[in-house]
Design a protein around this motif. Structure first.
Motif, PDB file in Angstrom:
ATOM      1  N   VAL A 174      31.673  52.150  42.384  1.00 39.85           N
ATOM      2  CA  VAL A 174      31.695  51.115  43.430  1.00 39.85           C
ATOM      3  C   VAL A 174      33.120  50.839  43.914  1.00 39.85           C
ATOM      4  O   VAL A 174      33.313  50.220  44.953  1.00 39.85           O
ATOM      5  N   TYR A 230      29.363  51.263  37.806  1.00 43.76           N
ATOM      6  CA  TYR A 230      28.285  50.975  36.867  1.00 43.76           C
ATOM      7  C   TYR A 230      27.275  52.114  36.894  1.00 43.76           C
ATOM      8  O   TYR A 230      27.070  52.740  37.924  1.00 43.76           O
ATOM      9  N   PRO A 259      34.718  40.742  51.596  1.00 46.04           N
ATOM     10  CA  PRO A 259      33.402  40.095  51.570  1.00 46.04           C
ATOM     11  C   PRO A 259      32.693  40.263  50.228  1.00 46.04           C
ATOM     12  O   PRO A 259      33.132  41.043  49.383  1.00 46.04           O
ATOM     13  N   ASN A 260      31.603  39.556  50.061  1.00 51.49           N
ATOM     14  CA  ASN A 260      30.736  39.722  48.897  1.00 51.49           C
ATOM     15  C   ASN A 260      30.398  41.179  48.704  1.00 51.49           C
ATOM     16  O   ASN A 260      30.050  41.874  49.658  1.00 51.49           O
ATOM     17  N   GLY A 261      30.510  41.654  47.467  1.00 52.97           N
ATOM     18  CA  GLY A 261      30.088  43.007  47.166  1.00 52.97           C
ATOM     19  C   GLY A 261      31.108  44.072  47.515  1.00 52.97           C
ATOM     20  O   GLY A 261      30.840  45.262  47.364  1.00 52.97           O
ATOM     21  N   ALA A 262      32.312  43.666  47.975  1.00 55.08           N
ATOM     22  CA  ALA A 262      33.326  44.649  48.366  1.00 55.08           C
ATOM     23  C   ALA A 262      33.898  45.395  47.168  1.00 55.08           C
ATOM     24  O   ALA A 262      34.438  46.492  47.321  1.00 55.08           O
ATOM     25  N   GLY A 263      33.805  44.771  45.993  1.00 53.86           N
ATOM     26  CA  GLY A 263      34.333  45.422  44.796  1.00 53.86           C
ATOM     27  C   GLY A 263      35.510  44.712  44.146  1.00 53.86           C
ATOM     28  O   GLY A 263      36.121  45.240  43.226  1.00 53.86           O
ATOM     29  N   LYS A 264      35.792  43.490  44.596  1.00 53.37           N
ATOM     30  CA  LYS A 264      36.967  42.764  44.093  1.00 53.37           C
ATOM     31  C   LYS A 264      36.838  42.453  42.603  1.00 53.37           C
ATOM     32  O   LYS A 264      37.767  42.670  41.835  1.00 53.37           O
ATOM     33  N   THR A 265      35.682  41.929  42.216  1.00 54.85           N
ATOM     34  CA  THR A 265      35.478  41.597  40.802  1.00 54.85           C
ATOM     35  C   THR A 265      35.498  42.865  39.956  1.00 54.85           C
ATOM     36  O   THR A 265      36.022  42.859  38.833  1.00 54.85           O
ATOM     37  N   THR A 266      34.969  43.949  40.491  1.00 59.85           N
ATOM     38  CA  THR A 266      34.972  45.222  39.760  1.00 59.85           C
ATOM     39  C   THR A 266      36.404  45.701  39.521  1.00 59.85           C
ATOM     40  O   THR A 266      36.722  46.207  38.443  1.00 59.85           O
ATOM     41  N   GLN A 282      37.738  34.522  48.701  1.00 64.10           N
ATOM     42  CA  GLN A 282      37.030  34.691  49.968  1.00 64.10           C
ATOM     43  C   GLN A 282      37.602  33.767  51.027  1.00 64.10           C
ATOM     44  O   GLN A 282      37.317  33.933  52.210  1.00 64.10           O
ATOM     45  N   GLU A 286      38.199  34.156  42.377  1.00 61.62           N
ATOM     46  CA  GLU A 286      37.544  33.146  43.220  1.00 61.62           C
ATOM     47  C   GLU A 286      37.685  31.722  42.691  1.00 61.62           C
ATOM     48  O   GLU A 286      36.679  31.027  42.496  1.00 61.62           O
ATOM     49  N   GLU A 339      35.499  33.996  37.338  1.00 62.54           N
ATOM     50  CA  GLU A 339      34.686  33.295  38.330  1.00 62.54           C
ATOM     51  C   GLU A 339      33.782  32.301  37.599  1.00 62.54           C
ATOM     52  O   GLU A 339      33.192  32.626  36.564  1.00 62.54           O
TER      53      GLU A 339
HETATM   54  P1  ATP Z   1      31.520  39.013  44.924  1.00 63.21           P
HETATM   55  O1  ATP Z   1      32.397  38.127  45.727  1.00 63.21           O
HETATM   56  O2  ATP Z   1      30.086  38.910  45.323  1.00 63.21           O
HETATM   57  O3  ATP Z   1      31.739  38.947  43.442  1.00 63.21           O
HETATM   58  P2  ATP Z   1      32.971  41.464  44.860  1.00 63.21           P
HETATM   59  O4  ATP Z   1      33.839  41.937  45.966  1.00 63.21           O
HETATM   60  O5  ATP Z   1      33.638  40.887  43.690  1.00 63.21           O
HETATM   61  O6  ATP Z   1      31.903  40.464  45.435  1.00 63.21           O
HETATM   62  P3  ATP Z   1      31.699  43.205  43.007  1.00 63.21           P
HETATM   63  O7  ATP Z   1      31.127  42.083  42.212  1.00 63.21           O
HETATM   64  O8  ATP Z   1      32.846  43.934  42.456  1.00 63.21           O
HETATM   65  O9  ATP Z   1      32.077  42.683  44.459  1.00 63.21           O
HETATM   66  O10 ATP Z   1      30.533  44.210  43.346  1.00 63.21           O
HETATM   67  C1  ATP Z   1      30.753  45.485  43.947  1.00 63.21           C
HETATM   68  C2  ATP Z   1      29.460  46.288  43.935  1.00 63.21           C
HETATM   69  O11 ATP Z   1      29.107  46.597  42.590  1.00 63.21           O
HETATM   70  C3  ATP Z   1      28.274  45.577  44.538  1.00 63.21           C
HETATM   71  O12 ATP Z   1      27.545  46.504  45.289  1.00 63.21           O
HETATM   72  C4  ATP Z   1      27.491  45.121  43.339  1.00 63.21           C
HETATM   73  O13 ATP Z   1      26.111  45.087  43.635  1.00 63.21           O
HETATM   74  C5  ATP Z   1      27.791  46.182  42.311  1.00 63.21           C
HETATM   75  N1  ATP Z   1      27.742  45.622  40.947  1.00 63.21           N
HETATM   76  C6  ATP Z   1      28.445  44.567  40.496  1.00 63.21           C
HETATM   77  N2  ATP Z   1      28.201  44.335  39.194  1.00 63.21           N
HETATM   78  C7  ATP Z   1      27.300  45.272  38.790  1.00 63.21           C
HETATM   79  C8  ATP Z   1      26.628  45.571  37.555  1.00 63.21           C
HETATM   80  N3  ATP Z   1      26.873  44.854  36.449  1.00 63.21           N
HETATM   81  N4  ATP Z   1      25.765  46.614  37.539  1.00 63.21           N
HETATM   82  C9  ATP Z   1      25.548  47.352  38.640  1.00 63.21           C
HETATM   83  N5  ATP Z   1      26.133  47.126  39.830  1.00 63.21           N
HETATM   84  C10 ATP Z   1      27.011  46.099  39.916  1.00 63.21           C
END
Ligand code: ATP
Length: 240
Positions: free
Chosen positions: A21, A16, A40-47, A198, A166, A88
């Motif tokens: 990320v 982003y 974990p949360n924020g690892a980047g899975k959703t990205t 998770q 998730e 999600e």
């Molecule tokens: P979660 O279980 O919390 O969804 P995740 O593993 O899916 O965790 P992501 O959602 O991919 O993690 O987030 C990865 C990183 O990208 C995090 O540091 C998050 O803060 C950042 N991030 C996610 N979405 C955005 C966005 N729309 N704009 C900027 N940064 C983002």
């Protein structure tokens, strides 16, 4: 071989604004295989999921689904038979019946009535509770039942690759047990599935293989049935 893989990802990076990320992600999902991304949360899975469905605007690398390079296709083209996602939080259509939610998921077959009815029947066969409540308003169902509707809606677009982000989130323990059984039935039908979770136990029950995502990178991988107590402890440590 790569020919039997439903998904091949190589050198995938993106994020982003100006910041990446996810970094140099490489993994695969074989045909008929269920694979989990754990982390974990924020690892980047959703990205990673957003990159696969074309929703991540800034991405580099190769994403191939059933031999088609979808890396430069827009989301609506990727949704047309390549990859469909259970997002999600499910995001069912509010004020619509269960059946209408399913039919809205099958829009790409709207000119093929017979195929639409076949897909609807296969959803009802897999999830009897969805058929029982087909006329009810979808968002009035329990969380676990809504998750089945969301999975059914995803099935209606008949994708090569099924993505679930998730699915256990916010569900009660009994509903998670039902979800686990439902996902195992889905896998038994030889669909190719990528699950973000998770809950390590759920992922290991449902999937053939898992990848661990940490800090935007894939840091480990293994077969679900090779991961003993020690491996679980290691994954739990990653998940914090
Ligand atoms: P979660 O279980 O919390 O969804 P995740 O593993 O899916 O965790 P992501 O959602 O991919 O993690 O987030 C990865 C990183 O990208 C995090 O540091 C998050 O803060 C950042 N991030 C996610 N979405 C955005 C966005 N729309 N704009 C900027 N940064 C983002």
């Amino acid at each position: 071989s790569e020919n039997s893989d439903t998904l091949v990802v190589e050198g995938l990076s993106g994020g982003y604004d100006r910041f990446d990320v996810i970094h140099d992600i490489a993994f695969r999902v074989g045909r008929g295989e269920a694979v989990a991304l754990l982390g974990p949360n924020g690892a980047g899975k959703t990205t990673i999921m957003r990159a696969l469905t074309g929703l991540l605007a800034r991405r580099r690398g190769r994403v191939e689904i059933d031999g088609v390079d979808v890396g430069s296709l827009p989301p609506h083209r990727i949704a047309r038979g390549h990859a469909a996602m259970v997002p999600e939080g499910r995001r069912l259509f509010v004020g619509q019946s269960v059946e209408d939610n399913l039919r809205l998921g099958g829009l790409r077959h709207r000119r093929d009535r017979e195929r639409t009815e076949q897909l609807l029947e296969s959803v009802f066969e897999l999830f009897p509770v969805v058929e029982r409540y087909r006329r009810r308003e979808a968002t009035a169902l329990s969380g676990g039942e809504q998750q089945m509707v969301a999975i059914g809606r995803m099935m209606m677009s008949d994708p090569s690759l099924m993505l679930l982000d998730e699915p256990s989130l916010g569900l009660a323990p009994l509903a998670i047990a039902d979800l686990s059984a439902a996902l195992r039935r889905l896998r038994e039908r030889d669909h190719s599935i990528l699950l973000v979770e998770q809950r390590v136990d759920l992922a290991l029950e449902v999937c053939d293989r898992v990848y661990v995502v940490y800090g935007g990178r894939i840091v480990d991988e293994g077969r679900a049935d090779d991961i003993g107590a020690e491996g679980r402890a290691l994954i739990d440590a990653y998940l914090g």
